[in-house]
Design a protein around this motif. Structure first.
Motif, mmCIF file in Angstrom:
data_model
loop_
_atom_site.group_PDB
_atom_site.id
_atom_site.type_symbol
_atom_site.label_atom_id
_atom_site.label_comp_id
_atom_site.label_asym_id
_atom_site.label_seq_id
_atom_site.Cartn_x
_atom_site.Cartn_y
_atom_site.Cartn_z
ATOM 1 N N ASN A 168 99.484 74.199 1.710
ATOM 2 C CA ASN A 168 98.947 75.517 2.028
ATOM 3 C C ASN A 168 97.490 75.595 1.576
ATOM 4 N N PRO A 169 96.539 75.663 2.517
ATOM 5 C CA PRO A 169 95.118 75.673 2.129
ATOM 6 C C PRO A 169 94.693 76.958 1.425
ATOM 7 N N ASP A 170 95.534 77.984 1.444
ATOM 8 C CA ASP A 170 95.184 79.244 0.784
ATOM 9 C C ASP A 170 95.902 79.433 -0.548
ATOM 10 N N ASP A 171 96.467 78.359 -1.073
ATOM 11 C CA ASP A 171 97.186 78.429 -2.347
ATOM 12 C C ASP A 171 96.226 78.053 -3.478
ATOM 13 N N ASN A 172 95.808 79.051 -4.278
ATOM 14 C CA ASN A 172 94.821 78.761 -5.323
ATOM 15 C C ASN A 172 95.414 78.035 -6.522
ATOM 16 N N ARG A 173 96.724 77.710 -6.468
ATOM 17 C CA ARG A 173 97.325 76.867 -7.508
ATOM 18 C C ARG A 173 97.257 75.388 -7.137
ATOM 19 N N ASP A 174 96.867 75.106 -5.894
ATOM 20 C CA ASP A 174 96.799 73.735 -5.431
ATOM 21 C C ASP A 174 95.559 73.055 -6.017
ATOM 22 N N PRO A 175 95.676 71.777 -6.426
ATOM 23 C CA PRO A 175 94.496 71.105 -6.987
ATOM 24 C C PRO A 175 93.343 70.965 -6.002
ATOM 25 N N PHE A 176 93.636 71.107 -4.696
ATOM 26 C CA PHE A 176 92.570 71.007 -3.710
ATOM 27 C C PHE A 176 92.241 72.357 -3.077
ATOM 28 N N TRP A 177 92.443 73.411 -3.827
ATOM 29 C CA TRP A 177 91.968 74.735 -3.431
ATOM 30 C C TRP A 177 90.437 74.741 -3.503
ATOM 31 N N HIS A 178 89.769 75.603 -2.698
ATOM 32 C CA HIS A 178 88.309 75.709 -2.761
ATOM 33 C C HIS A 178 87.892 76.052 -4.192
ATOM 34 N N HIS A 179 87.127 75.173 -4.829
ATOM 35 C CA HIS A 179 86.666 75.503 -6.177
ATOM 36 C C HIS A 179 85.527 74.575 -6.595
ATOM 37 N N TYR A 180 84.842 74.988 -7.651
ATOM 38 C CA TYR A 180 83.866 74.124 -8.312
ATOM 39 C C TYR A 180 84.417 73.798 -9.683
ATOM 40 N N ASN A 181 84.428 72.522 -10.039
ATOM 41 C CA ASN A 181 84.918 72.071 -11.327
ATOM 42 C C ASN A 181 83.714 71.735 -12.199
ATOM 43 N N GLY A 182 83.467 72.567 -13.212
ATOM 44 C CA GLY A 182 82.304 72.370 -14.062
ATOM 45 C C GLY A 182 82.395 71.149 -14.944
ATOM 46 N N VAL A 183 83.615 70.715 -15.260
ATOM 47 C CA VAL A 183 83.779 69.530 -16.107
ATOM 48 C C VAL A 183 83.453 68.269 -15.316
#
Length: 423
Positions: free
Chosen positions: A203-218
């Motif tokens: 599900n591309p709209d699942d914000n629990r997925d590791p490949f959800w749209h996000h920026y990883n600061g680490v």
């Protein structure tokens, strides 16, 4: 660089071969070969055998004749029926074996004979052969150890792409070039890593997925989620061809804003975020933590700057009107999207305040019209992308610092009141 799912070649796990323990019949429908006829039972109803009899019966079931007589009381034609006396029978107490020569029992017959001594002609018989189900070994998933290869490296602006999607590559580079044109100097300890991956959970709209749209600061990585094949077709309500085309067009526009939004985070959050945000779920109409609202509102503001005309009186951010502070008409005909609250804990209201301070659609005497460079100075006095910058608590804190730098206290306060006060 940390080895996370973002950099994993097989995010769902890598396949390895292990010894197969599953056995299947070689010929589940029966072995078709002509073979000698298996022996059949000589006595199909069972073979007879004699065993010691354990059954006993009365020797005289109708009573035992004792040999004694009693006067006969039966008179026939004036004479006793039994002139010698009537014989007496008493209950029999003598037991005898029911089968003195042994009891007959049936047991499975062990005598065999060949029905077809020359072989049975073509008949399938149950197959006794077992073979491994996976003769080459059984496949199992284990954590992936293979790192995803980079596709393209760009020195300026510093970006490493882990996707060959040309449209995404061009947008990231164009957005970063536009940021530099606005006055920001991009200096990162390592290039921005950019990915385009299908969601692990589908599900591309699942914000629990590791490949959800996000920026990883680490990891200093920008993740864009790709819609998996057939995902739209599996939605709750089937879409017509026209509806599907319109939906996908609006989604592509949304993803363009997503990329610009995540670049807004990347400008301020390489290792230590500038905003005192706890992170977590958020939306354009939800009131959240003030630090999170400032962080997300800033990223929305950067996206609006990159994708919206500064002097446009009808400036929009995706499907939101920045001047009017609500959804673009007809984008929510059913009225299902809640109205954003007038509160600095709402990321959309933070966006509107920042845009009102920045835009040129109002007269200079009515708005601050502060350049992006001046607004970025609140986060970096040198205008360089800092790995650790000043901590900003919330919108109020950001605006106080901006007013101190620019001296436009009254106009900044007016922009805040205009967007945070219910009309």
């Amino acid at each position: 660089m940390p080895f996370t799912k973002e950099f994993a070649q097989h995010p769902k796990g890598d396949e390895v071969t292990v010894a197969c323990t599953h056995l299947v019949k070689q010929h589940p429908g029966g072995c078709p070969a002509v073979c000698p006829c298996p022996p059949i039972l000589k006595h199909p109803e069972g073979d007879e055998e004699r065993i010691a009899c354990v059954h006993t019966v009365l020797e005289h079931p109708e009573g035992d004749d004792t040999g004694k007589t009693v006067p006969c009381v039966h008179i026939r034609n004036g004479k006793p029926d039994h002139p010698g006396g009537d014989p007496v029978r008493t209950p029999c107490v003598h037991w005898k074996k029911e089968h003195p020569d042994g009891d007959v029992v049936r047991k499975p017959c062990t005598h065999r004979r060949v029905k077809h001594p020359d072989g049975e002609p073509g008949t399938k018989v149950p197959c006794p052969h077992l073979v491994p189900e996976h003769p080459g070994g059984h496949r199992e998933l284990v954590p992936c150890r293979h790192k995803l290869d980079s596709v393209r490296k760009v020195a300026k602006p510093p970006v490493t792409f882990y996707t060959d999607d040309a449209e995404l590559q061009e947008q990231v580079l164009a957005d970063l070039r536009d940021v530099e044109k606005l006055g920001v100097t991009i200096r990162w300890p390592r290039p921005l890593a950019v990915f385009l991956r299908e969601p692990v959970n589908g599900n591309p709209d699942d914000n629990r997925d590791p490949f959800w749209h996000h920026y990883n600061g680490v990891n200093h990585s920008l993740m864009v989620t790709k819609d998996p094949p057939g995902w739209v077709d599996g939605m709750v309500r089937p879409l017509s061809a026209g509806e599907k085309a319109d939906f996908l067009a609006r989604r592509r526009q949304f993803v363009r804003y997503v990329v610009s939004h995540e670049i807004g985070h990347a400008l301020t959050s390489h290792t230590c975020t500038h905003f005192d945000s706890p992170g977590g779920p958020h939306s354009m109409y939800q009131n959240i933590d003030p630090g999170l609202a400032m962080s997300e509102g800033w990223a929305n503001f950067v996206a609006a700057v990159l994708r919206t005309g500064r002097a446009d009186p009808d400036a929009t951010f995706a499907t939101w009107e920045l001047e009017e502070g609500h959804l673009v008409p007809d984008t929510d005909p059913a009225g299902r999207v809640p109205f954003p609250r007038y509160d600095q804990r709402n990321e959309f209201r933070v966006l509107c305040v920042l845009w009102d301070v920045y835009d040129l659609s109002n007269e200079p005497g009515e708005s601050a019209q502060i350049d992006f460079k001046e607004m970025f100075k609140v986060l970096s006095p040198t205008l360089e992308t800092l790995t650790e910058g000043p901590k900003i608590d919330d919108l109020e804190d950001f605006l106080r610092r901006l007013a101190k730098n620019t001296g436009q206290d009254a106009k900044i306060e007016a922009a805040k009141k205009h967007n945070l006060t219910r009309p």
